[in-house]
Design a protein around this motif. Structure first.
Motif, PDB file in Angstrom:
ATOM      1  N   UNK A 193      34.572  12.193 -15.038  1.00 24.22           N
ATOM      2  CA  UNK A 193      34.793  10.809 -15.484  1.00 24.22           C
ATOM      3  C   UNK A 193      33.886  10.468 -16.664  1.00 24.22           C
ATOM      4  N   UNK A 194      32.631  10.902 -16.622  1.00 23.58           N
ATOM      5  CA  UNK A 194      31.713  10.576 -17.721  1.00 23.58           C
ATOM      6  C   UNK A 194      32.103  11.291 -19.008  1.00 23.58           C
ATOM      7  N   UNK A 195      32.664  12.492 -18.897  1.00 23.83           N
ATOM      8  CA  UNK A 195      33.094  13.176 -20.118  1.00 23.83           C
ATOM      9  C   UNK A 195      34.281  12.455 -20.754  1.00 23.83           C
ATOM     10  N   UNK A 196      35.189  11.944 -19.926  1.00 24.14           N
ATOM     11  CA  UNK A 196      36.316  11.187 -20.483  1.00 24.14           C
ATOM     12  C   UNK A 196      35.841   9.887 -21.127  1.00 24.14           C
ATOM     13  N   UNK A 197      34.872   9.231 -20.503  1.00 21.81           N
ATOM     14  CA  UNK A 197      34.311   8.008 -21.080  1.00 21.81           C
ATOM     15  C   UNK A 197      33.580   8.317 -22.388  1.00 21.81           C
ATOM     16  N   UNK A 198      32.883   9.436 -22.422  1.00 25.12           N
ATOM     17  CA  UNK A 198      32.160   9.830 -23.637  1.00 25.12           C
ATOM     18  C   UNK A 198      33.127  10.156 -24.770  1.00 25.12           C
ATOM     19  N   UNK A 199      34.213  10.854 -24.444  1.00 23.69           N
ATOM     20  CA  UNK A 199      35.209  11.174 -25.479  1.00 23.69           C
ATOM     21  C   UNK A 199      35.840   9.899 -26.015  1.00 23.69           C
ATOM     22  N   UNK A 200      36.191   8.989 -25.118  1.00 25.86           N
ATOM     23  CA  UNK A 200      36.793   7.726 -25.553  1.00 25.86           C
ATOM     24  C   UNK A 200      35.822   6.914 -26.420  1.00 25.86           C
ATOM     25  N   UNK A 201      34.560   6.866 -26.013  1.00 25.79           N
ATOM     26  CA  UNK A 201      33.561   6.174 -26.825  1.00 25.79           C
ATOM     27  C   UNK A 201      33.361   6.836 -28.172  1.00 25.79           C
ATOM     28  N   UNK A 202      33.426   8.163 -28.205  1.00 21.82           N
ATOM     29  CA  UNK A 202      33.304   8.871 -29.480  1.00 21.82           C
ATOM     30  C   UNK A 202      34.467   8.590 -30.409  1.00 21.82           C
ATOM     31  N   UNK A 203      35.676   8.521 -29.837  1.00 21.08           N
ATOM     32  CA  UNK A 203      36.845   8.198 -30.665  1.00 21.08           C
ATOM     33  C   UNK A 203      36.729   6.779 -31.230  1.00 21.08           C
ATOM     34  N   UNK A 204      36.253   5.863 -30.401  1.00 24.88           N
ATOM     35  CA  UNK A 204      36.052   4.485 -30.874  1.00 24.88           C
ATOM     36  C   UNK A 204      34.964   4.453 -31.948  1.00 24.88           C
ATOM     37  N   UNK A 205      33.906   5.230 -31.752  1.00 24.01           N
ATOM     38  CA  UNK A 205      32.829   5.276 -32.743  1.00 24.01           C
ATOM     39  C   UNK A 205      33.261   5.880 -34.059  1.00 24.01           C
ATOM     40  N   UNK A 206      34.162   6.864 -34.018  1.00 30.57           N
ATOM     41  CA  UNK A 206      34.653   7.475 -35.255  1.00 30.57           C
ATOM     42  C   UNK A 206      35.596   6.520 -35.985  1.00 30.57           C
ATOM     43  N   UNK A 207      36.502   5.930 -35.233  1.00 33.11           N
ATOM     44  CA  UNK A 207      37.499   5.076 -35.881  1.00 33.11           C
ATOM     45  C   UNK A 207      36.967   3.686 -36.214  1.00 33.11           C
ATOM     46  N   UNK A 208      35.839   3.297 -35.621  1.00 34.07           N
ATOM     47  CA  UNK A 208      35.296   1.968 -35.858  1.00 34.07           C
ATOM     48  C   UNK A 208      34.396   1.860 -37.056  1.00 34.07           C
ATOM     49  N   UNK A 209      34.232   2.918 -37.795  1.00 38.58           N
ATOM     50  CA  UNK A 209      33.409   2.937 -39.012  1.00 38.58           C
ATOM     51  C   UNK A 209      31.977   2.497 -38.732  1.00 38.58           C
ATOM     52  N   UNK A 210      31.377   3.066 -37.693  1.00 37.19           N
ATOM     53  CA  UNK A 210      29.979   2.773 -37.389  1.00 37.19           C
ATOM     54  C   UNK A 210      29.086   3.514 -38.367  1.00 37.19           C
ATOM     55  N   UNK A 211      27.878   3.003 -38.548  1.00 37.43           N
ATOM     56  CA  UNK A 211      26.952   3.598 -39.512  1.00 37.43           C
ATOM     57  C   UNK A 211      26.534   5.006 -39.085  1.00 37.43           C
TER      58      UNK A 211
END
Length: 170
Positions: A16-34
Motif C-alpha cells: 500500500x505504501x509503495x502505491x501511495x508513493x508512486x501516486x505522490x511521485x506522479x503528482x509531484x512530477x506533473x505538479x511542477x514542484x521545485x
C-alpha cells in the motif's frame, strides 16, 4: 491463541505504501514542484518496493494464498539469497528509501507509510520471522500423482413432477 505473523502485516503495508508513493511521485512530477527530482525518485522507489513485496511468503502454519503471477518475482527474490529472505535488511532498505520521500509534500505520506512498514518488519525480525519462497512443488512430493478428475457426473434421482388439480368446483 495463535501468534501474529507480523511479516504478513508488513507486506500488505509495504504494498500500500509503495502505491501511495508512486501516486505522490506522479503528482509531484506533473505538479511542477521545485524539487521534482524527489518525485522521480519516489516513483522509482515505489516500483522497487512493489517488486520486492509482491510475492507472498509461506506462512508458519496453515495455507498461504499466492498472488496472481507472483512466480517470476518469487524466483528473483529467492535469487537474492539472504538479502531477500532477511527482514533486518528490509528494515534498513525501506528506511533508506523513505528518507528522501519526506522532502516533497506529495511524497510525504508515502514516505511515512514506508517508514511504518519498516517498523513492522523490524517487529517481525525481532520475533524471528523470515521470508520463505512459495515455489510450486513437484507432483511426487504432494502425493497427488494417481488421482484423476471424474469424467461422468454422479447419478441423480429423476425428478418427479406432480400436478394437483384443485378440488374446488364452482
Amino acid at each position: 491463541m495463535t501468534q501474529i505473523e507480523w511479516a504478513m502485516w508488513a507486506n500488505e503495508q509495504a504494498i500500500a505504501s509503495s502505491l501511495i508513493t508512486i501516486l505522490g511521485g506522479i503528482i509531484g512530477i506533473s505538479g511542477s514542484f521545485a524539487k521534482w527530482q524527489f518525485a522521480v525518485y519516489a516513483v522509482v522507489a515505489g516500483l522497487v518496493v512493489i517488486i520486492m513485496e509482491y510475492p507472498r511468503s509461506l506462512r508458519a502454519k496453515g495455507k498461504s494464498t499466492p498472488r496472481r503471477l507472483q512466480f517470476p518475482f518469487t524466483v528473483f527474490l529467492n535469487a537474492l539469497g539472504p538479502l531477500g529472505r532477511n527482514y533486518y535488511f528490509r528494515v534498513l532498505f525501506y528506511f533508506m528509501l523513505c528518507v528522501p520521500c519526506v522532502f516533497l509534500l506529495p511524497t510525504l505520506l508515502g514516505g511515512i507509510c514506508l517508514f511504518i512498514s519498516s517498523i513492522l518488519y523490524f517487529v517481525a525480525a525481532l520475533r524471528g520471522e523470515c521470508w520463505k519462497a512459495d515455489l510450486p512443488q513437484n507432483e511426487e512430493a504432494t502425493g497427488n500423482e494417481g488421482i484423476t478428475a471424474p469424467t461422468m457426473p454422479p447419478p441423480r434421482k429423476p425428478r418427479v413432477f406432480t400436478t394437483q388439480k384443485s378440488a374446488a368446483v364452482l
